[in-house]
Design an enzyme around this catalytic site. Structure first.
Site, PDB file in Angstrom:
ATOM      1  N   ASN A   1     -65.625 -79.041 -54.580  1.00 28.29           N
ATOM      2  CA  ASN A   1     -65.397 -77.594 -54.456  1.00 28.29           C
ATOM      3  C   ASN A   1     -65.808 -77.166 -53.059  1.00 28.29           C
ATOM      4  O   ASN A   1     -66.701 -77.763 -52.457  1.00 28.29           O
ATOM      5  CB  ASN A   1     -66.247 -76.825 -55.476  1.00 28.29           C
ATOM      6  CG  ASN A   1     -66.042 -75.323 -55.366  1.00 28.29           C
ATOM      7  OD1 ASN A   1     -64.910 -74.837 -55.310  1.00 28.29           O
ATOM      8  ND2 ASN A   1     -67.128 -74.561 -55.317  1.00 28.29           N
TER       9      ASN A   1
ATOM     10  N   HIS B   1     -67.307 -73.887 -50.930  1.00 28.22           N
ATOM     11  CA  HIS B   1     -68.005 -72.614 -51.132  1.00 28.22           C
ATOM     12  C   HIS B   1     -68.246 -71.975 -49.768  1.00 28.22           C
ATOM     13  O   HIS B   1     -68.706 -72.657 -48.839  1.00 28.22           O
ATOM     14  CB  HIS B   1     -69.337 -72.864 -51.847  1.00 28.22           C
ATOM     15  CG  HIS B   1     -70.100 -71.611 -52.089  1.00 28.22           C
ATOM     16  ND1 HIS B   1     -69.757 -70.709 -53.081  1.00 28.22           N
ATOM     17  CD2 HIS B   1     -71.165 -71.073 -51.448  1.00 28.22           C
ATOM     18  CE1 HIS B   1     -70.585 -69.681 -53.049  1.00 28.22           C
ATOM     19  NE2 HIS B   1     -71.452 -69.873 -52.063  1.00 28.22           N
TER      20      HIS B   1
ATOM     21  N   VAL C   1     -72.862 -73.788 -61.556  1.00 28.61           N
ATOM     22  CA  VAL C   1     -71.955 -73.326 -60.503  1.00 28.61           C
ATOM     23  C   VAL C   1     -72.641 -73.338 -59.128  1.00 28.61           C
ATOM     24  O   VAL C   1     -73.793 -72.895 -59.000  1.00 28.61           O
ATOM     25  CB  VAL C   1     -71.449 -71.893 -60.833  1.00 28.61           C
ATOM     26  CG1 VAL C   1     -70.628 -71.315 -59.689  1.00 28.61           C
ATOM     27  CG2 VAL C   1     -70.621 -71.921 -62.110  1.00 28.61           C
TER      28      VAL C   1
HETATM   29  C1  GRF Z   1     -62.473 -69.721 -49.870  1.00 29.99           C
HETATM   30  O1  GRF Z   1     -63.290 -68.896 -49.077  1.00 29.99           O
HETATM   31  C2  GRF Z   1     -63.299 -70.736 -50.617  1.00 29.99           C
HETATM   32  O2  GRF Z   1     -64.443 -71.132 -49.926  1.00 29.99           O
HETATM   33  C3  GRF Z   1     -63.690 -69.976 -51.863  1.00 29.99           C
HETATM   34  O3  GRF Z   1     -62.566 -69.192 -52.188  1.00 29.99           O
HETATM   35  C4  GRF Z   1     -61.814 -68.936 -51.000  1.00 29.99           C
HETATM   36  C5  GRF Z   1     -60.424 -69.413 -51.270  1.00 29.99           C
HETATM   37  O4  GRF Z   1     -59.542 -69.113 -50.217  1.00 29.99           O
HETATM   38  N1  GRF Z   1     -64.086 -70.880 -52.905  1.00 29.99           N
HETATM   39  P1  GRF Z   1     -58.129 -69.817 -50.150  1.00 29.99           P
HETATM   40  O5  GRF Z   1     -57.428 -69.524 -51.496  1.00 29.99           O
HETATM   41  O6  GRF Z   1     -58.350 -71.284 -49.971  1.00 29.99           O
HETATM   42  O7  GRF Z   1     -57.411 -69.192 -49.007  1.00 29.99           O
END
Ligand code: GRF
Length: 207
Positions: free
Chosen positions: A109, A111, A146
């Site tokens: 994931n 973040h 999470v």
């Molecule tokens: C990103 O900032 C990611 O870190 C977070 O949600 C956002 C998703 O943006 N988990 P995108 O859909 O990849 O443009």
């Protein structure tokens, strides 16, 4: 080269998904993108995936009576497409512990903060409110808790005096688009491996 079949879960914009697709378009990249799954039929990222010739599936929670059934449908689609790794890229739904366990060590994931600081949502506003001078993003293995899984890679960006939420978010997002392909390549080539709850780097000389 054995390229790891990797599927991406999205819910919206899909800019990190696009960065992963672009990286995997290079034949030397150790992962190939097998499938993009969205839980939202309106997710913008779906169009982008189609334009790039990547198979897509919409698996919406409203079509299932429980979280377990929803996640089971996602799991079935991932397996149908021979997925070996899963990347969450702005996937906005909490996954069940059973699903997370099945993909343990194989699900990543991203973040938008330097974990363990600023877990959860609205990380850029939280960073500005806290007055930190360094902010950034983290790619980690997904665990049942999470935003708490073992960290694979991080990128830092400065917080500038004139920053507002949008300016800071844009700077972090640029860093995300570099970091996620790097982290995926580490995992896909087994240079970063989850072992006993920690990320280890087999073959790296400790000296
Ligand atoms: C990103 O900032 C990611 O870190 C977070 O949600 C956002 C998703 O943006 N988990 P995108 O859909 O990849 O443009």
């Amino acid at each position: 080269m054995d390229r790891k079949r990797t599927s991406i879960l999205i819910s919206g914009r899909g800019s990190n998904m696009a960065a992963l697709i672009a990286a995997a378009a290079e034949p030397v990249f150790p992962a190939e993108i097998a499938l993009v799954i969205s839980n939202d039929p309106e997710a913008n990222g779906l169009k982008m995936a189609v334009q790039n010739g990547i198979p897509t599936r919409v698996i919406a929670q409203k079509d299932y009576s429980s979280r377990e059934e929803h996640d089971a449908a996602i799991d079935a689609a991932l397996r149908e497409h021979g997925s070996e790794l899963v990347c969450l890229a702005g996937y906005m739904r909490r996954l069940t512990a059973g699903f997370v366990e099945k993909w343990s060590g194989r699900m990543l994931n991203i973040h938008p903060a330097l974990l363990p600081a600023f877990k959860g949502l609205d990380t850029h506003a939280a960073a500005l409110a806290a007055g930190v001078r360094i902010h950034g993003c983290t790619v980690h293995f997904v665990t049942a808790e999470v935003d708490a899984g073992p960290i694979i890679a991080q990128a830092a960006v400065p917080v500038l005096a004139e920053d507002d939420d949008a300016r800071l978010a844009a700077r972090v997002l640029k860093a995300e688009h570099r970091l996620y392909p790097l982290a995926l390549s580490l995992v896909a080539s087994s240079r970063a491996v989850l072992r006993d709850g920690k990320v280890v780097h087999p073959g790296r000389n400790p000296g």
